[in-house]
Design an enzyme around this catalytic site. Structure first.
Site, PDB file in Angstrom:
ATOM      1  CG  ASP A   1      30.717  29.406  29.789  1.00 46.44           C
ATOM      2  OD1 ASP A   1      30.922  30.307  30.624  1.00 46.44           O
ATOM      3  OD2 ASP A   1      31.639  28.704  29.300  1.00 46.44           O
TER       4      ASP A   1
ATOM      5  CE  LYS B   1      40.028  39.812  38.765  1.00 48.71           C
ATOM      6  NZ  LYS B   1      39.092  40.596  37.921  1.00 48.71           N
TER       7      LYS B   1
ATOM      8  CE  LYS C   1      32.717  27.274  33.055  1.00 43.70           C
ATOM      9  NZ  LYS C   1      33.278  28.636  32.833  1.00 43.70           N
TER      10      LYS C   1
ATOM     11  N   GLY D   1      47.340  38.033  59.351  1.00 40.98           N
ATOM     12  CA  GLY D   1      47.538  36.633  59.032  1.00 40.98           C
ATOM     13  C   GLY D   1      48.390  36.472  57.795  1.00 40.98           C
TER      14      GLY D   1
ATOM     15  CD  GLU E   1      35.423  32.920  45.456  1.00 41.02           C
ATOM     16  OE1 GLU E   1      35.546  31.720  45.777  1.00 41.02           O
ATOM     17  OE2 GLU E   1      36.153  33.480  44.628  1.00 41.02           O
TER      18      GLU E   1
ATOM     19  CG  PHE F   1      29.323  45.293  45.307  1.00 41.07           C
ATOM     20  CD1 PHE F   1      30.507  45.992  45.185  1.00 41.07           C
ATOM     21  CD2 PHE F   1      28.181  45.830  44.740  1.00 41.07           C
ATOM     22  CE1 PHE F   1      30.560  47.201  44.521  1.00 41.07           C
ATOM     23  CE2 PHE F   1      28.216  47.039  44.075  1.00 41.07           C
ATOM     24  CZ  PHE F   1      29.410  47.732  43.961  1.00 41.07           C
TER      25      PHE F   1
ATOM     26  CB  THR G   1      35.835  43.575  38.309  1.00 45.69           C
ATOM     27  OG1 THR G   1      34.895  43.140  39.295  1.00 45.69           O
ATOM     28  CG2 THR G   1      36.704  44.679  38.883  1.00 45.69           C
TER      29      THR G   1
ATOM     30  CB  CYS H   1      38.123  39.563  43.665  1.00 45.13           C
ATOM     31  SG  CYS H   1      36.710  38.793  42.864  1.00 45.13           S
TER      32      CYS H   1
END
Length: 431
Positions: free
Chosen positions: A30, A261, A35, A251, A150, A147, A121, A258
């Site tokens: 990265d 957007k 990070k 709700g 979270e 797939f 994606t 994900c």
């Protein structure tokens, strides 16, 4: 196997740690030094149950390491791309800046026979374009969409409910089968297909889930005008096996990094290829979703006599879903911000997302715990369905607030129990 993971955000960090736990030798790359330092120390830069343990365990065994130097991927035969594809600032389409940069950074370090595997994606057609850059090096491209849910990302990576390979050769299939040998040994369904189909699988899945959620929220709008109960409606139609009960919870709507957007990017890509009418309904799916946030705000004003100005409102929840600290496009945080903009004295709390929310919206007031959040509240908004909110005792909670008024933004509380304890209860699509 020796593999690299380019991009160590949510997707990449989880994938790297999970692959190492399966026995592979993994290097995560990265561009963010902070990070990388955090991950190398076994600290996840975001909240995901089970991830810190995997990071620490596999760092100690030497199976997993992290670096900012992309040249360290040399000699690693498989390279996963797990960078983000956020919404473009100048439109609804996907921003492929990070995907393109990841591939460009890899190119000088690829060897003949290497396999580059896209997991990000992306709009349909992206893999075909990237393959023209990769193939001259003697390497090959595959597309293997993720797939992940979270809060369950580690499990979803190690024990996926399906595997999708967009490939051009049997060799690529064989290599991916070796990567996912454990899942394959458990008879995990595997779909071997072309690039375009593999790209569409993820966007189509997210579009379908978003549509299902917005459908039941549209029914909530009808229920609110007719006196029907959308929760009982969902129970009734959910018994139809063709429909199913999952994702039929009305709700305040969906959020996160994900679904919102991705459906916008899908619609934008369809326009580009001349098929905008095929997914034109996604614009209404998005609109319904955003309307539910406004409905919660309207309910707050209604129960407070028409205005939230200078009234103390407690917002329970800031993350877009429980078991996460992700505030991207969070309906809960949006409601808190909009109420603050109306002049309400908003106090918010979330078990994991307070720090992220404070960094993004320092104008809000944040409690240090649920008791402090509830103290003096004239209205309570349950905006994220964390277990500690769902399990609140209505009688004891009533003693903590100034006025027992609750807006159940997730329809997870028992209206009868809360009303019996003296609360004014308002749900979405419920009488």
């Amino acid at each position: 196997m020796k593999m690299s993971v380019i991009g160590c955000g949510y997707l990449g960090a989880v994938h790297a740690a999970a692959m190492a736990s399966l026995g592979h030798e993994v290097v995560g790359i990265d561009v963010d030094p902070a990070k990388i330092e955090s991950l190398a120390a076994g600290k996840a830069p975001f909240y995901e149950p089970g991830l810190p343990e995997l990071l620490t365990e596999n760092h100690e065994t030497g199976q997993l390491r992290f670096s900012t130097d992309v040249s360290e991927v040399k000699g690693y035969g498989i390279h996963f791309i797990g960078v983000g594809t956020p919404q473009r600032r100048d439109g609804a389409g996907a921003d492929l800046t990070y995907v393109d940069a990841a591939v460009e950074g890899l190119l000088p370090h690829l060897s003949p026979g290497d396999l580059v595997v896209g997991k990000s994606t992306v709009p349909v057609g992206t893999a075909e374009r990237l393959a023209t850059l990769i193939e001259p090096t003697g390497a090959e491209l595959a597309w293997n969409p993720e797939f992940l849910r979270e809060g369950f990302a580690v499990k979803d990576t190690i024990e996926p409910d399906r595997l999708v390979y967009g490939v051009r050769s049997q060799r690529a299939v064989d290599l991916l089968d070796e990567v996912y040998a454990q899942a394959m040994s458990h008879d995990t369904p595997r779909i071997v297909t072309d690039y375009a189909t593999a790209e569409l699988v993820k966007t189509a899945a997210n579009a379908f889930l978003a549509t299902k959620i917005s459908f039941i929220n549209a029914m909530a709008e009808i229920a609110e005008s007719t006196g029907a109960d959308v929760t009982q409606l969902a129970d009734a139609i959910g018994h139809d096996v063709r429909i199913g009960r999952k994702f039929l919870n009305a709700g305040v709507g969906f959020g996160g990094g994900c679904l919102p957007k991705d459906i916008r990017a899908f619609a934008a890509r369809a326009e580009e290829i001349g098929r905008g009418e095929s997914v034109a309904f996604l614009k209404e799916v998005d609109a319904i979703n955003l309307r539910r946030r406004q409905r919660v705000i309207d309910l707050v004003k209604e129960v407070l006599g028409g205005s939230a100005y200078q009234r103390r409102v407690t917002v329970l929840g800031l993350a877009f879903k429980p078991d996460s600290d992700d505030i991207r496009d969070s309906p809960a945080l949006d409601v808190a911000v909009q109420l603050h903009g109306l002049g309400a004295d908003v106090v918010a709390w979330d078990p994991q997302a307070v720090d992220n929310a404070r960094a993004a919206h320092p104008q809000l007031a944040f409690a240090s715990g649920i008791d402090e959040a509830l103290e003096g509240a004239e209205a309570v908004v349950l905006a994220t369905e964390w277990p500690q909110f769902r399990d609140l005792d209505p009688a004891s909670t009533a003693a903590q607030v100034a006025s027992p008024v609750v807006i159940d933004g997730r329809n997870v509380l028992d209206p009868e129990a809360w009303r019996a304890a003296g609360w004014t209860y308002r749900g979405l699509g419920r009488p």
